[in-house]
Every structure is written in C-alpha cells, then in structure tokens.
Design an enzyme around this catalytic site. Structure first.
Site, PDB file in Angstrom:
ATOM      1  N   LYS A  80       0.821  -1.222   0.000  1.00  0.00           N
ATOM      2  CA  LYS A  80       0.000   0.000   0.000  1.00  0.00           C
ATOM      3  C   LYS A  80       0.851   1.268   0.000  1.00  0.00           C
ATOM      4  CE  LYS A  80      -0.923   0.088   5.007  1.00  0.00           C
ATOM      5  NZ  LYS A  80      -0.234   1.330   5.387  1.00  0.00           N
ATOM      6  N   ASP A  81       2.148   1.155   0.348  1.00  0.00           N
ATOM      7  CA  ASP A  81       3.026   2.326   0.345  1.00  0.00           C
ATOM      8  C   ASP A  81       3.575   2.648  -1.042  1.00  0.00           C
ATOM      9  OD1 ASP A  81       2.742   2.596   3.088  1.00  0.00           O
ATOM     10  OD2 ASP A  81       4.572   1.491   3.564  1.00  0.00           O
ATOM     11  N   ARG A 128      -7.754   8.281   4.823  1.00  0.00           N
ATOM     12  CA  ARG A 128      -8.846   7.356   4.483  1.00  0.00           C
ATOM     13  C   ARG A 128      -9.598   6.930   5.742  1.00  0.00           C
ATOM     14  NH1 ARG A 128      -9.003   2.176   5.490  1.00  0.00           N
ATOM     15  NH2 ARG A 128      -6.790   2.188   6.014  1.00  0.00           N
ATOM     16  N   ARG A 129      -8.861   6.590   6.790  1.00  0.00           N
ATOM     17  CA  ARG A 129      -9.513   6.168   8.035  1.00  0.00           C
ATOM     18  C   ARG A 129     -10.210   7.351   8.704  1.00  0.00           C
ATOM     19  NH1 ARG A 129      -4.224   3.281   9.573  1.00  0.00           N
ATOM     20  NH2 ARG A 129      -4.445   1.217   8.632  1.00  0.00           N
ATOM     21  N   ARG A 146       1.278   9.916  14.113  1.00  0.00           N
ATOM     22  CA  ARG A 146       2.375   9.286  13.391  1.00  0.00           C
ATOM     23  C   ARG A 146       3.081   8.324  14.333  1.00  0.00           C
ATOM     24  NH1 ARG A 146       5.779  11.013   9.293  1.00  0.00           N
ATOM     25  NH2 ARG A 146       6.621   8.949   9.660  1.00  0.00           N
ATOM     26  N   ARG A 152       2.095   4.033  18.485  1.00  0.00           N
ATOM     27  CA  ARG A 152       0.654   4.281  18.323  1.00  0.00           C
ATOM     28  C   ARG A 152      -0.166   3.572  19.391  1.00  0.00           C
ATOM     29  NH1 ARG A 152      -0.701   5.029  11.951  1.00  0.00           N
ATOM     30  NH2 ARG A 152       1.345   5.715  11.280  1.00  0.00           N
ATOM     31  N   CYS A 241      -9.105  12.571  -8.936  1.00  0.00           N
ATOM     32  CA  CYS A 241      -9.734  12.665  -7.619  1.00  0.00           C
ATOM     33  C   CYS A 241      -8.663  12.626  -6.548  1.00  0.00           C
ATOM     34  CB  CYS A 241     -10.702  11.498  -7.433  1.00  0.00           C
ATOM     35  SG  CYS A 241     -11.346  11.379  -5.770  1.00  0.00           S
TER      36      CYS A 241
END
Length: 310
Positions: A80-81, A128-129, A146, A152, A241
């Site tokens: 995903k990165d 997105r989250r 971050r 986290r 977009c």
C-alpha cells in the site's frame, strides 16, 4: 563452495524487519539461497510530518534508489506504500499471500468502536480512516497521529496514554504477534481498507532475470489478482480525484470459476459524502475491473468530494 547471500533491503522499523525476515526465510526455504538484511533509512522514517503531507512513496524511494545503485538485490515493501505508477527498471517479482487486510481498533478497557463514549479521542494516521470514522457519525474526536506500531498503541494503552483508541492495519499487528491487543477488527462495511493493505511487494531490478525467476516462487496468484484490481482502481482515480480512496477485492468461487468482487469507495475528507460502488469479473481481468470501477466512481461524482477537513 560458498554461496553469496542475496541482499534484501528493508526499512529499520520492527514491522518492516519482521516482514523482510519472513520473506528472507521464505526465499531460503524455497531456493536454498541465503539472504542477508540491509537496513535502509527512508524519508518517512526520519520526518515527523504527517504522511499525507510527505507524499506517496515516502517509505519507498530510498529502497528503490538502493536497488538501482545495486547496493541491494531486492526489497520488500508494504504494497500500500507503493506509488501506483510502474517504476522504470524495477519489477514486482512476487506478491506473497496476503495477511488479513482489515483495519483494527485498539482501545482502552477493551472497548469496541460502538462502545466508545461521545467525544472519545481516536487516533490514526491515514486520511482514508479519518474520513470513514467521521462518516460513521459517532461523535468521535479524530486525531492524526504518526509513529511505529508500539508508539501508536502506547497512545491508547500505555501509562501515558492520551487517546481512547487508535486504528491500525490488522496485518501489521498480526505479523508482530500483537493481535491480543485488538479490541475490534473493523468490518469493511464500516471501514474499507486501503488498496493493497495487508499485502507485500517483493521488488527487484527488471534486468536481473535469474532473480526475477527465483523470487517468483513466492508469488500468490489470488493475492496478486486482488491487489492488481485495487491498485488499478486507485491509479485511475488519482488522475481525477484527490479525496480519500478505499478498495477491497475478494476472490470467490463463481459459476464459471474464480471471480473477483471489488468494492471501492471515495469519501470526502469531512466524512459527509461518500460514493461506494462495486464490480465483479475474472482474475485475468483484474486490472480492467479496477479501471472500470474507478470510471464508475468518477461518473458518480467522486472528483467532487474534496471538501472541508474540519
């Protein structure tokens, strides 16, 4: 006769090292070739700025530079990165079996998302989250954060916790052996994952034909098809977009063999508006399914969803 170890480039975080060791062990088990890890420091590791501000590929460029400079033989990325455009001179030689792509909640006192009290503070680094949490209308205070997985989680569970909960990718927690701290795995109907979340990309130089062939033994065709569909949707949307994008492709047995069921969503940053659509097709047509779904989303107004982030 001594066999020269293959040099596997990796970021230095606990998760990156764990993922790279998994791939290194799999390469050795499948081919007999020894593999040594080479730590590479990336911009994303040294900057404290939000990832969205740093831009796509922030964890990837230094690894790719090392590949092109022949300092390493191959690299492992969280798929995903990776920027959605192909990179000249490099090749994704394998996409190993995907870990669970869903998002996970880690909350104080074992709370689920629905059990968090009004005004609860919830942290995540992904736009997105953030957008999807706002879209739920649960009266949550969403805070951009971050840091690595330990940092986290400590924001919600540690002795100096300053948040009620954090949202992370379940895949990372699973690979680090920390699923016991998950208080809820979030249903994709509530929180659609990022394109390619939970998947790894094993990348090498496209001209290293022997290595391309050697690494191909790690490739998992169903995972690759799912990821190709999700990333084709993302790539097509990126031209028109810039709102938060989510996608999740599942393979299932259909009447005429395997089928891909691809769900996609574009959400306004404030969570007020969202467009969610889906498409099905065959694994062989994965890229076409993704492009078609992106076109559907744009036709439905996905490019108009930029709005207030407050």
């Amino acid at each position: 006769m001594t066999v020269t170890p293959l040099r596997l480039g990796t970021r230095g975080s606990a998760l990156a090292l764990t993922q790279s060791r998994m791939v290194a062990d799999a390469v050795t088990a499948a081919t007999g070739r020894p593999v040594e890890l080479v730590r590479i420091v990336t911009t994303g590791d040294t900057s404290s700025a939000p990832v969205a501000q740093l831009g796509v590929g922030v964890f990837v460029s230094a690894l790719r530079d090392a590949l092109l400079a022949r300092e390493i033989d191959f690299a492992v990325h969280s798929y995903k990165d990776l920027p959605s455009a192909d990179f000249p001179g490099l090749h994704i030689a394998a996409v190993p079996p995907r870990e669970d792509p869903r998002d996970a909640l880690v909350a104080r006192d074992g709370l689920t998302l629905a059990e968090l009290p009004p005004g609860a503070r919830i942290g995540t680094g992904a736009v997105r989250r953030i957008a999807q949490l706002r879209a739920l209308g649960l009266d949550l205070q969403v805070t951009p954060i971050r840091g690595n997985v330990d940092t986290r989680i400590a924001r919600a569970l540690g002795p100096e916790a300053d948040l009620d909960a954090v949202v992370l990718a379940r895949a990372g927690l699973s690979r680090l052996g920390r699923t016991a701290e998950i208080t809820e795995t979030l249903d994709p109907m509530l929180m659609l994952p990022a394109p390619a979340q939970g998947a790894l990309a094993v990348e090498c130089r496209s001209g290293d034909e022997e290595l391309v062939e050697l690494l191909a033994v790690l490739d998992h065709a169903p995972t690759r098809a799912a990821v190709v569909a999700e990333r084709a949707m993302l790539a097509t949307l990126e031209a028109g977009c810039s709102a938060p994008v989510a996608a999740y492709a599942e393979l299932a047995e259909g009447e005429h063999g395997d089928e891909i069921y691809l769900r996609g969503a574009v959400i306004s940053p404030d969570g007020v508006r969202a467009i969610r659509l889906s498409r099905t097709g065959t694994p062989a047509g994965a890229a076409e399914i993704g492009k078609a779904l992106a076109t559907d989303l744009l036709d439905a107004g996905a490019d108009t969803l930029m709005g207030s982030t407050e």
